[in-house]
Scaffold this motif. Structure first.
Motif, PDB file in Angstrom:
ATOM      1  N   MET A   1     -21.892  14.041   6.623  1.00 53.91           N
ATOM      2  CA  MET A   1     -21.934  13.322   5.719  1.00 53.91           C
ATOM      3  C   MET A   1     -20.462  13.572   4.851  1.00 53.91           C
ATOM      4  O   MET A   1     -20.768  14.678   4.406  1.00 53.91           O
ATOM      5  N   ARG A   2     -20.006  12.691   4.362  1.00 47.63           N
ATOM      6  CA  ARG A   2     -18.851  12.879   3.494  1.00 47.63           C
ATOM      7  C   ARG A   2     -19.444  13.004   2.093  1.00 47.63           C
ATOM      8  O   ARG A   2     -20.294  12.524   1.634  1.00 47.63           O
ATOM      9  N   GLU A   3     -18.484  13.874   1.421  1.00 47.92           N
ATOM     10  CA  GLU A   3     -18.916  14.014  -0.310  1.00 47.92           C
ATOM     11  C   GLU A   3     -18.443  12.708  -1.050  1.00 47.92           C
ATOM     12  O   GLU A   3     -17.388  12.021  -0.929  1.00 47.92           O
ATOM     13  N   ILE A   4     -19.536  12.302  -1.834  1.00 47.35           N
ATOM     14  CA  ILE A   4     -19.540  11.265  -2.729  1.00 47.35           C
ATOM     15  C   ILE A   4     -19.431  11.697  -4.158  1.00 47.35           C
ATOM     16  O   ILE A   4     -20.358  12.471  -4.663  1.00 47.35           O
ATOM     17  N   LYS A   5     -18.309  11.471  -4.943  1.00 46.99           N
ATOM     18  CA  LYS A   5     -18.386  12.108  -6.234  1.00 46.99           C
ATOM     19  C   LYS A   5     -19.177  11.175  -7.202  1.00 46.99           C
ATOM     20  O   LYS A   5     -19.776  12.137  -8.034  1.00 46.99           O
ATOM     21  N   ASN A   6     -19.172   9.950  -7.154  1.00 44.89           N
ATOM     22  CA  ASN A   6     -20.272   9.261  -8.131  1.00 44.89           C
ATOM     23  C   ASN A   6     -21.007   8.252  -7.291  1.00 44.89           C
ATOM     24  O   ASN A   6     -20.764   7.148  -7.040  1.00 44.89           O
ATOM     25  N   PHE A   7     -22.044   8.956  -6.629  1.00 44.78           N
ATOM     26  CA  PHE A   7     -22.797   8.176  -5.683  1.00 44.78           C
ATOM     27  C   PHE A   7     -23.531   7.005  -6.232  1.00 44.78           C
ATOM     28  O   PHE A   7     -23.494   6.175  -5.873  1.00 44.78           O
ATOM     29  N   ARG A   8     -24.102   7.209  -7.678  1.00 44.14           N
ATOM     30  CA  ARG A   8     -24.664   5.985  -8.411  1.00 44.14           C
ATOM     31  C   ARG A   8     -23.493   4.723  -8.503  1.00 44.14           C
ATOM     32  O   ARG A   8     -24.006   3.653  -8.266  1.00 44.14           O
ATOM     33  N   ALA A   9     -22.570   4.998  -9.022  1.00 41.96           N
ATOM     34  CA  ALA A   9     -21.554   4.080  -9.065  1.00 41.96           C
ATOM     35  C   ALA A   9     -21.148   3.177  -7.426  1.00 41.96           C
ATOM     36  O   ALA A   9     -21.098   2.191  -7.580  1.00 41.96           O
ATOM     37  N   THR A  10     -21.071   4.241  -6.453  1.00 44.71           N
ATOM     38  CA  THR A  10     -20.825   3.768  -5.287  1.00 44.71           C
ATOM     39  C   THR A  10     -21.899   2.597  -4.864  1.00 44.71           C
ATOM     40  O   THR A  10     -21.534   1.672  -4.241  1.00 44.71           O
ATOM     41  N   VAL A  11     -23.294   2.897  -5.133  1.00 44.63           N
ATOM     42  CA  VAL A  11     -24.280   2.233  -4.621  1.00 44.63           C
ATOM     43  C   VAL A  11     -24.149   0.856  -5.332  1.00 44.63           C
ATOM     44  O   VAL A  11     -24.516  -0.111  -4.915  1.00 44.63           O
ATOM     45  N   LEU A  12     -23.869   0.854  -6.763  1.00 41.26           N
ATOM     46  CA  LEU A  12     -23.784  -0.114  -7.580  1.00 41.26           C
ATOM     47  C   LEU A  12     -22.858  -1.155  -7.406  1.00 41.26           C
ATOM     48  O   LEU A  12     -22.905  -2.530  -7.387  1.00 41.26           O
ATOM     49  N   LYS A  13     -21.797  -0.529  -6.780  1.00 41.92           N
ATOM     50  CA  LYS A  13     -20.642  -1.278  -6.364  1.00 41.92           C
ATOM     51  C   LYS A  13     -20.875  -2.232  -5.177  1.00 41.92           C
ATOM     52  O   LYS A  13     -20.635  -3.167  -5.103  1.00 41.92           O
ATOM     53  N   ALA A  14     -21.702  -1.353  -4.114  1.00 45.34           N
ATOM     54  CA  ALA A  14     -21.933  -1.976  -2.999  1.00 45.34           C
ATOM     55  C   ALA A  14     -23.010  -3.012  -3.082  1.00 45.34           C
ATOM     56  O   ALA A  14     -22.931  -4.087  -2.499  1.00 45.34           O
ATOM     57  N   LEU A  15     -23.973  -2.755  -4.259  1.00 44.95           N
ATOM     58  CA  LEU A  15     -24.805  -3.819  -4.431  1.00 44.95           C
ATOM     59  C   LEU A  15     -24.254  -5.379  -5.067  1.00 44.95           C
ATOM     60  O   LEU A  15     -24.488  -6.378  -4.763  1.00 44.95           O
ATOM     61  N   HIS A  16     -23.386  -4.894  -6.102  1.00 50.53           N
ATOM     62  CA  HIS A  16     -22.548  -6.066  -6.732  1.00 50.53           C
ATOM     63  C   HIS A  16     -21.792  -6.803  -5.666  1.00 50.53           C
ATOM     64  O   HIS A  16     -21.603  -8.173  -5.734  1.00 50.53           O
ATOM     65  N   HIS A  17     -21.063  -6.152  -4.786  1.00 45.93           N
ATOM     66  CA  HIS A  17     -20.232  -6.849  -3.611  1.00 45.93           C
ATOM     67  C   HIS A  17     -21.175  -7.675  -2.756  1.00 45.93           C
ATOM     68  O   HIS A  17     -20.768  -8.332  -1.673  1.00 45.93           O
ATOM     69  N   GLY A  18     -22.481  -7.139  -2.549  1.00 47.97           N
ATOM     70  CA  GLY A  18     -23.261  -7.815  -1.489  1.00 47.97           C
ATOM     71  C   GLY A  18     -23.300  -7.128  -0.206  1.00 47.97           C
ATOM     72  O   GLY A  18     -23.894  -7.659   0.759  1.00 47.97           O
ATOM     73  N   THR A  19     -22.818  -5.881  -0.288  1.00 46.43           N
ATOM     74  CA  THR A  19     -22.756  -5.050   1.044  1.00 46.43           C
ATOM     75  C   THR A  19     -24.246  -4.506   1.555  1.00 46.43           C
ATOM     76  O   THR A  19     -24.458  -4.562   2.622  1.00 46.43           O
ATOM     77  N   ILE A  20     -25.179  -4.232   0.304  1.00 48.68           N
ATOM     78  CA  ILE A  20     -26.345  -3.885   0.557  1.00 48.68           C
ATOM     79  C   ILE A  20     -27.412  -4.557  -0.172  1.00 48.68           C
ATOM     80  O   ILE A  20     -26.779  -5.301  -1.157  1.00 48.68           O
ATOM     81  N   SER A  21     -28.524  -4.589   0.104  1.00 48.86           N
ATOM     82  CA  SER A  21     -29.642  -5.390  -0.709  1.00 48.86           C
ATOM     83  C   SER A  21     -30.059  -4.409  -1.787  1.00 48.86           C
ATOM     84  O   SER A  21     -30.023  -3.503  -1.930  1.00 48.86           O
ATOM     85  N   LYS A  22     -30.772  -5.147  -2.704  1.00 51.05           N
ATOM     86  CA  LYS A  22     -31.540  -4.784  -3.961  1.00 51.05           C
ATOM     87  C   LYS A  22     -32.241  -3.681  -3.485  1.00 51.05           C
ATOM     88  O   LYS A  22     -32.632  -2.573  -4.256  1.00 51.05           O
ATOM     89  N   TYR A  23     -33.131  -3.883  -2.484  1.00 50.36           N
ATOM     90  CA  TYR A  23     -33.953  -2.890  -1.898  1.00 50.36           C
ATOM     91  C   TYR A  23     -33.347  -1.644  -1.401  1.00 50.36           C
ATOM     92  O   TYR A  23     -33.839  -0.307  -1.429  1.00 50.36           O
ATOM     93  N   GLU A  24     -32.176  -1.824  -0.512  1.00 47.73           N
ATOM     94  CA  GLU A  24     -31.552  -0.636  -0.010  1.00 47.73           C
ATOM     95  C   GLU A  24     -30.999   0.339  -1.177  1.00 47.73           C
ATOM     96  O   GLU A  24     -30.991   1.376  -1.302  1.00 47.73           O
ATOM     97  N   ALA A  25     -30.484  -0.477  -2.304  1.00 46.93           N
ATOM     98  CA  ALA A  25     -29.826   0.054  -3.466  1.00 46.93           C
ATOM     99  C   ALA A  25     -30.797   0.913  -4.136  1.00 46.93           C
ATOM    100  O   ALA A  25     -30.422   2.037  -4.569  1.00 46.93           O
ATOM    101  N   LYS A  26     -32.227   0.349  -4.336  1.00 46.94           N
ATOM    102  CA  LYS A  26     -33.254   1.018  -4.844  1.00 46.94           C
ATOM    103  C   LYS A  26     -33.547   2.281  -4.404  1.00 46.94           C
ATOM    104  O   LYS A  26     -33.477   3.398  -5.087  1.00 46.94           O
TER     105      LYS A  26
END
Length: 73
Positions: A1-26
């Motif tokens: 697993m690669r290192e993520i500096k700001n995991f929360r921001a990465t998740v929120l960005k993926a949610l905003h772009h529609g890459t992941i669902s709101k359940y996956e983001a949660k």
């Protein structure tokens, strides 16, 4: 697993772009990264679970890749 500096921001960005669902983001935000053991086998079809949402979200964001997938779509 690669290192993520700001995991929360990465998740929120993926949610905003529609890459992941709101359940996956949660689930990703609740569990974080590196704190949760990940399954070696990926076979969650028989049941819907929060772990499935977590693992699927991480996979869709390109952060992990399952070692063994029992049913490939």
């Amino acid at each position: 697993m690669r290192e993520i500096k700001n995991f929360r921001a990465t998740v929120l960005k993926a949610l905003h772009h529609g890459t992941i669902s709101k359940y996956e983001a949660k689930e990703c935000l609740i569990r974080g990264i590196g704190k949760q053991e990940l399954p070696i086998f990926f076979d969650f079809e028989p049941m819907e679970s929060s772990l499935k949402n977590y693992v699927t979200g991480l996979e869709k964001m390109g952060l992990i890749e399952p070692l063994i997938r029992l049913e490939d779509e």
